[in-house]
Write a protein that holds these residues in place. Structure first.
Motif, PDB file in Angstrom:
ATOM      1  N   GLN A  66      -5.459  21.969  -6.069  1.00 48.80           N
ATOM      2  CA  GLN A  66      -4.813  21.023  -6.982  1.00 48.80           C
ATOM      3  C   GLN A  66      -5.485  19.656  -6.903  1.00 48.80           C
ATOM      4  O   GLN A  66      -5.800  19.157  -5.835  1.00 48.80           O
ATOM      5  CB  GLN A  66      -3.324  20.905  -6.645  1.00 48.80           C
ATOM      6  CG  GLN A  66      -2.546  19.944  -7.540  1.00 48.80           C
ATOM      7  CD  GLN A  66      -1.081  19.894  -7.175  1.00 48.80           C
ATOM      8  OE1 GLN A  66      -0.562  20.810  -6.510  1.00 48.80           O
ATOM      9  NE2 GLN A  66      -0.400  18.842  -7.588  1.00 48.80           N
ATOM     10  N   ASP A  67      -5.687  19.014  -8.080  1.00 45.72           N
ATOM     11  CA  ASP A  67      -6.254  17.672  -8.134  1.00 45.72           C
ATOM     12  C   ASP A  67      -5.126  16.646  -8.015  1.00 45.72           C
ATOM     13  O   ASP A  67      -4.094  16.753  -8.703  1.00 45.72           O
ATOM     14  CB  ASP A  67      -7.008  17.462  -9.450  1.00 45.72           C
ATOM     15  CG  ASP A  67      -8.266  18.319  -9.533  1.00 45.72           C
ATOM     16  OD1 ASP A  67      -8.925  18.485  -8.499  1.00 45.72           O
ATOM     17  OD2 ASP A  67      -8.568  18.826 -10.634  1.00 45.72           O
ATOM     18  N   ILE A  68      -5.303  15.658  -7.151  1.00 41.19           N
ATOM     19  CA  ILE A  68      -4.295  14.621  -6.957  1.00 41.19           C
ATOM     20  C   ILE A  68      -4.978  13.269  -6.817  1.00 41.19           C
ATOM     21  O   ILE A  68      -6.203  13.181  -6.678  1.00 41.19           O
ATOM     22  CB  ILE A  68      -3.425  14.885  -5.703  1.00 41.19           C
ATOM     23  CG1 ILE A  68      -4.300  14.919  -4.438  1.00 41.19           C
ATOM     24  CG2 ILE A  68      -2.633  16.187  -5.849  1.00 41.19           C
ATOM     25  CD1 ILE A  68      -3.507  15.047  -3.150  1.00 41.19           C
ATOM     26  N   LYS A  69      -4.182  12.193  -6.879  1.00 38.23           N
ATOM     27  CA  LYS A  69      -4.668  10.838  -6.651  1.00 38.23           C
ATOM     28  C   LYS A  69      -4.132  10.352  -5.306  1.00 38.23           C
ATOM     29  O   LYS A  69      -2.941  10.502  -5.019  1.00 38.23           O
ATOM     30  CB  LYS A  69      -4.199   9.896  -7.761  1.00 38.23           C
ATOM     31  CG  LYS A  69      -4.851  10.150  -9.112  1.00 38.23           C
ATOM     32  CD  LYS A  69      -6.292   9.658  -9.118  1.00 38.23           C
ATOM     33  CE  LYS A  69      -6.870   9.720 -10.525  1.00 38.23           C
ATOM     34  NZ  LYS A  69      -8.276   9.208 -10.561  1.00 38.23           N
ATOM     35  N   VAL A  70      -5.001   9.776  -4.484  1.00 37.33           N
ATOM     36  CA  VAL A  70      -4.590   9.285  -3.163  1.00 37.33           C
ATOM     37  C   VAL A  70      -5.230   7.929  -2.907  1.00 37.33           C
ATOM     38  O   VAL A  70      -6.152   7.507  -3.600  1.00 37.33           O
ATOM     39  CB  VAL A  70      -5.000  10.271  -2.043  1.00 37.33           C
ATOM     40  CG1 VAL A  70      -4.239  11.573  -2.133  1.00 37.33           C
ATOM     41  CG2 VAL A  70      -6.512  10.515  -2.074  1.00 37.33           C
ATOM     42  N   ARG A  71      -4.700   7.267  -1.876  1.00 37.87           N
ATOM     43  CA  ARG A  71      -5.266   6.015  -1.392  1.00 37.87           C
ATOM     44  C   ARG A  71      -5.756   6.192   0.046  1.00 37.87           C
ATOM     45  O   ARG A  71      -5.187   6.979   0.802  1.00 37.87           O
ATOM     46  CB  ARG A  71      -4.225   4.895  -1.410  1.00 37.87           C
ATOM     47  CG  ARG A  71      -3.646   4.534  -2.748  1.00 37.87           C
ATOM     48  CD  ARG A  71      -2.679   3.359  -2.629  1.00 37.87           C
ATOM     49  NE  ARG A  71      -1.536   3.652  -1.762  1.00 37.87           N
ATOM     50  CZ  ARG A  71      -1.331   3.124  -0.560  1.00 37.87           C
ATOM     51  NH1 ARG A  71      -2.231   2.293  -0.041  1.00 37.87           N
ATOM     52  NH2 ARG A  71      -0.252   3.430   0.155  1.00 37.87           N
ATOM     53  N   VAL A  72      -6.785   5.442   0.418  1.00 38.65           N
ATOM     54  CA  VAL A  72      -7.248   5.418   1.799  1.00 38.65           C
ATOM     55  C   VAL A  72      -6.438   4.368   2.552  1.00 38.65           C
ATOM     56  O   VAL A  72      -6.401   3.201   2.140  1.00 38.65           O
ATOM     57  CB  VAL A  72      -8.744   5.078   1.892  1.00 38.65           C
ATOM     58  CG1 VAL A  72      -9.173   4.949   3.363  1.00 38.65           C
ATOM     59  CG2 VAL A  72      -9.579   6.141   1.196  1.00 38.65           C
ATOM     60  N   ILE A  73      -5.772   4.773   3.642  1.00 42.29           N
ATOM     61  CA  ILE A  73      -5.011   3.792   4.429  1.00 42.29           C
ATOM     62  C   ILE A  73      -5.699   3.463   5.756  1.00 42.29           C
ATOM     63  O   ILE A  73      -5.439   2.413   6.341  1.00 42.29           O
ATOM     64  CB  ILE A  73      -3.553   4.244   4.658  1.00 42.29           C
ATOM     65  CG1 ILE A  73      -3.484   5.628   5.300  1.00 42.29           C
ATOM     66  CG2 ILE A  73      -2.791   4.244   3.346  1.00 42.29           C
ATOM     67  CD1 ILE A  73      -2.057   6.054   5.645  1.00 42.29           C
ATOM     68  N   SER A  74      -6.573   4.337   6.230  1.00 43.35           N
ATOM     69  CA  SER A  74      -7.332   3.995   7.442  1.00 43.35           C
ATOM     70  C   SER A  74      -8.472   4.981   7.653  1.00 43.35           C
ATOM     71  O   SER A  74      -8.405   6.142   7.215  1.00 43.35           O
ATOM     72  CB  SER A  74      -6.432   3.982   8.685  1.00 43.35           C
ATOM     73  OG  SER A  74      -5.994   5.279   9.009  1.00 43.35           O
ATOM     74  N   VAL A  75      -9.513   4.485   8.321  1.00 43.43           N
ATOM     75  CA  VAL A  75     -10.616   5.312   8.800  1.00 43.43           C
ATOM     76  C   VAL A  75     -10.844   4.890  10.243  1.00 43.43           C
ATOM     77  O   VAL A  75     -11.291   3.771  10.506  1.00 43.43           O
ATOM     78  CB  VAL A  75     -11.907   5.117   7.983  1.00 43.43           C
ATOM     79  CG1 VAL A  75     -13.004   6.043   8.517  1.00 43.43           C
ATOM     80  CG2 VAL A  75     -11.671   5.389   6.503  1.00 43.43           C
TER      81      VAL A  75
END
Length: 293
Positions: free
Chosen positions: A265-274
């Motif tokens: 499934q394709d979704i939209k996400v945000r990066v919160i940490s690396v």
């Protein structure tokens, strides 16, 4: 059955085995002495021995008595081996320990093909990557010898199977990094892989602001969250990040990611940490920022 054959001329008999491993009657190598004769041999003394058997735990090596007459046998465990010596091959070994039998007989001796251990304190200042040599391979990983950063001696560490790259063989040179240094137990754990947050594919995600939405694709799911393949906004190498169950919905915690997503499934996400744990993602709205004073 297939059998190996050992010729014992002194006792005029044949010894058969159903094992395909070679067998040597080590008694034919000389008079056998009690292992306790080796109890005062220092740990930095090297002895030349002969491999006389190969068992699941390691190899049995016959070594000459320090008193000059006779032989005794000891076990070199898989962890203490260098490579895979053949039967009747000569090897250099050291005495690790000698234990007396409970009845005063049948004493045992542990041998090693590795140099004397050094304090791992010196590895606190080790470089990020070091060149090591594969000493031995086992089902759970590979043992590697790495030189001490100060140039005095070497230490042996384990690369667990999950931290291996490829299928390195004894004698191969490999690049490794330390991911666990236990000074109390004098153990060092190594990896051939980058730390999760330092892998090359992670670098493009370190500069992405937390309010930027990027494309992701559900790769696999666990009880604690879903692993998402993400692509940098400007394109480039993809990476895999964790979307924890606490970061899927605003205001509530999802109990089962499989009820929210389908594989692929394709979704939209945000990066919160690396960080050293890897790439962490969120589907929650970014927190509102306070207006500038």
């Amino acid at each position: 059955v297939e059998a190996t054959l050992s010729d014992n001329e002194r006792e005029n008999k044949l010894v058969l085995s159903m094992s395909k491993r070679k067998i040597v009657d080590f008694r034919s190598l000389g008079v056998q002495v009690d292992c306790m004769a080796f109890k005062d041999v220092s740990e930095d003394t090297w002895l030349e021995g002969v491999v006389v058997n190969d068992i699941d735990a390691g190899i049995i090596v016959s070594v000459p008595s320090p008193e000059g007459e006779g032989q005794a046998t000891g076990l070199v465990t898989r962890r203490s081996m260098k490579g895979q010596p053949d039967i009747l091959e000569k090897v250099k070994v050291r005495v690790e320990s000698v234990s007396e039998g409970t009845d005063g007989k049948n004493s045992r001796m542990s041998l090693t093909m590795l140099p004397p251990p050094i304090s791992l304190e010196v590895f606190k200042d080790a470089p990020d990557w070091m060149e090591g040599t594969i000493v031995n391979a086992a089902a759970f990983g590979s043992f590697v010898s790495v030189p001490a950063p100060d140039g005095n001696g070497e230490a042996q560490g384990l690369i667990p199977g999950r931290e291996l790259q490829g299928n390195p063989q004894p004698g191969d040179k490999v690049q490794v990094r330390i991911f666990d240094l236990d000074l109390e137990k004098n153990k060092i754990s190594l990896s051939m892989k980058h730390a999760p947050g330092e892998a090359p594919e992670m670098q493009a995600f370190k500069e992405i602001a937390q309010d930027v939405w990027i494309d992701g694709k559900v790769q696999r799911m666990e009880d604690f969250g879903a692993f998402i393949q993400v692509t940098p906004p400007g394109g480039g190498q993809t990476a895999e990040g964790l979307l924890h169950i606490s970061e899927i919905r605003d205001g509530e915690r999802v109990e089962d990611p499989a009820e929210e997503f389908e594989l692929g499934q394709d979704i939209k996400v945000r990066v919160i940490s690396v960080d050293d744990k890897g790439l962490s993602l969120s589907m929650k709205k970014p927190a509102a920022t306070a207006p500038a004073p």
